[in-house]
Design an enzyme around this catalytic site. Structure first.
Site, PDB file in Angstrom:
ATOM      1  N   ASP A  38      34.003  39.795  41.064  1.00 46.51           N
ATOM      2  CA  ASP A  38      32.969  39.163  42.083  1.00 46.51           C
ATOM      3  C   ASP A  38      32.048  39.717  42.802  1.00 46.51           C
ATOM      4  O   ASP A  38      31.192  40.818  42.702  1.00 46.51           O
ATOM      5  CB  ASP A  38      33.120  38.196  43.070  1.00 46.51           C
ATOM      6  CG  ASP A  38      32.981  36.961  44.003  1.00 46.51           C
ATOM      7  OD1 ASP A  38      31.835  36.372  43.662  1.00 46.51           O
ATOM      8  OD2 ASP A  38      33.526  36.439  45.582  1.00 46.51           O
ATOM      9  N   ARG A  74      45.240  26.646  39.028  1.00 47.22           N
ATOM     10  CA  ARG A  74      44.983  27.239  37.898  1.00 47.22           C
ATOM     11  C   ARG A  74      45.762  26.783  36.784  1.00 47.22           C
ATOM     12  O   ARG A  74      45.394  27.929  35.942  1.00 47.22           O
ATOM     13  CB  ARG A  74      46.070  28.681  38.600  1.00 47.22           C
ATOM     14  CG  ARG A  74      46.462  29.515  39.976  1.00 47.22           C
ATOM     15  CD  ARG A  74      46.975  30.154  39.813  1.00 47.22           C
ATOM     16  NE  ARG A  74      47.303  30.832  41.519  1.00 47.22           N
ATOM     17  CZ  ARG A  74      46.385  31.972  41.943  1.00 47.22           C
ATOM     18  NH1 ARG A  74      45.402  32.546  40.605  1.00 47.22           N
ATOM     19  NH2 ARG A  74      46.640  32.354  43.099  1.00 47.22           N
ATOM     20  N   GLU A 121      42.240  41.680  34.940  1.00 48.66           N
ATOM     21  CA  GLU A 121      41.694  40.858  36.176  1.00 48.66           C
ATOM     22  C   GLU A 121      40.887  40.176  35.661  1.00 48.66           C
ATOM     23  O   GLU A 121      40.371  39.148  34.773  1.00 48.66           O
ATOM     24  CB  GLU A 121      40.757  41.831  36.922  1.00 48.66           C
ATOM     25  CG  GLU A 121      39.979  41.240  38.361  1.00 48.66           C
ATOM     26  CD  GLU A 121      41.592  40.199  39.685  1.00 48.66           C
ATOM     27  OE1 GLU A 121      42.128  39.678  39.361  1.00 48.66           O
ATOM     28  OE2 GLU A 121      41.047  41.012  40.205  1.00 48.66           O
ATOM     29  N   GLY A 139      46.297  35.546  39.436  1.00 51.16           N
ATOM     30  CA  GLY A 139      45.086  35.146  38.445  1.00 51.16           C
ATOM     31  C   GLY A 139      44.950  35.813  36.761  1.00 51.16           C
ATOM     32  O   GLY A 139      44.814  34.836  36.210  1.00 51.16           O
TER      33      GLY A 139
END
Ligand code: IMP
Ligand code: MG
Length: 178
Positions: free
Chosen positions: A101, A163, A97, A44
């Protein structure tokens, strides 16, 4: 082929570019004269790490780490898929990152990185969902804060799709708890 329906764009490509530049100048000031290693969390963070790195005005190295979360009864623990290659002992590390969450992933990654005895460790994320936090984890640089919604784009995925969107958007009909 999946048909990802983005119901709302939260941050446009331009807004992201501007915010990444702001974060990069803050980091460049905070880390002047330090031996900086950016550690991107695959996959990510790839887009963010690349943009952030290009906008830093200080010398630095980049590396990557890859983890996968266990499902079911072992939920919350992580499997290390690929470790960093650069020797980070005594260096100033910034973990890069895509999103924080619940905080569980970052907490585990911090443990892995801390064990290598870097001089310092900070965390930089594109997006934070503070309402969803389950564990206390310090995030030093945050691009954007969002409510409890599932977002895709700029590296963020839904089941590996989406993405590549240059914006960050909300998906239609996706429960953020999944
Ligand atoms: P954690 O709950 O903080 O451990 O986050 C675990 C991982 O869930 C993150 O690294 C992302 O890969 C993924 N994730 C959480 N929320 C989202 C989202 O809104 N979009 C895409 N990925 C997400
Ligand atoms: Mg993911």
């Amino acid at each position: 082929m999946v048909d990802l329906k983005v119901s709302k764009i939260l941050f446009t490509e331009d807004e992201i570019r501007k915010r990444v530049k702001e974060l990069a100048s803050r980091i460049s000031e905070d880390y002047a004269d330090k031996e900086v290693v950016l550690i991107g969390v695959l996959k990510g963070a790839v887009y963010f790490l690349s943009d952030l790195s290009k906008n830093l005005s200080i010398p630095h190295m980049i590396d990557f780490i890859s983890v996968s979360s266990y499902k079911g009864s072992q939920r919350g623990t992580l499997r290390l898929l690929m470790d960093t290659r650069i020797d980070i002992k005594g260096k100033d590390v910034i973990i890069v990152e895509d999103i924080v969450d619940t905080g569980l992933t970052l907490k585990e990654i911090l443990k892995i990185v801390q064990a290598k005895e870097p001089k310092s460790v900070k965390v930089c994320v594109v997006v934070s969902k503070p309402n969803r936090r389950k564990v206390d984890v310090r995030v030093d640089y945050v691009g954007f804060t969002i409510p409890d919604v599932w977002v895709v784009g700029y590296g963020l995925d839904y089941d590996e799709w989406g993405r590549h969107f240059p914006f960050i958007g909300v998906l239609e009909n996706v429960d953020s708890k999944t």
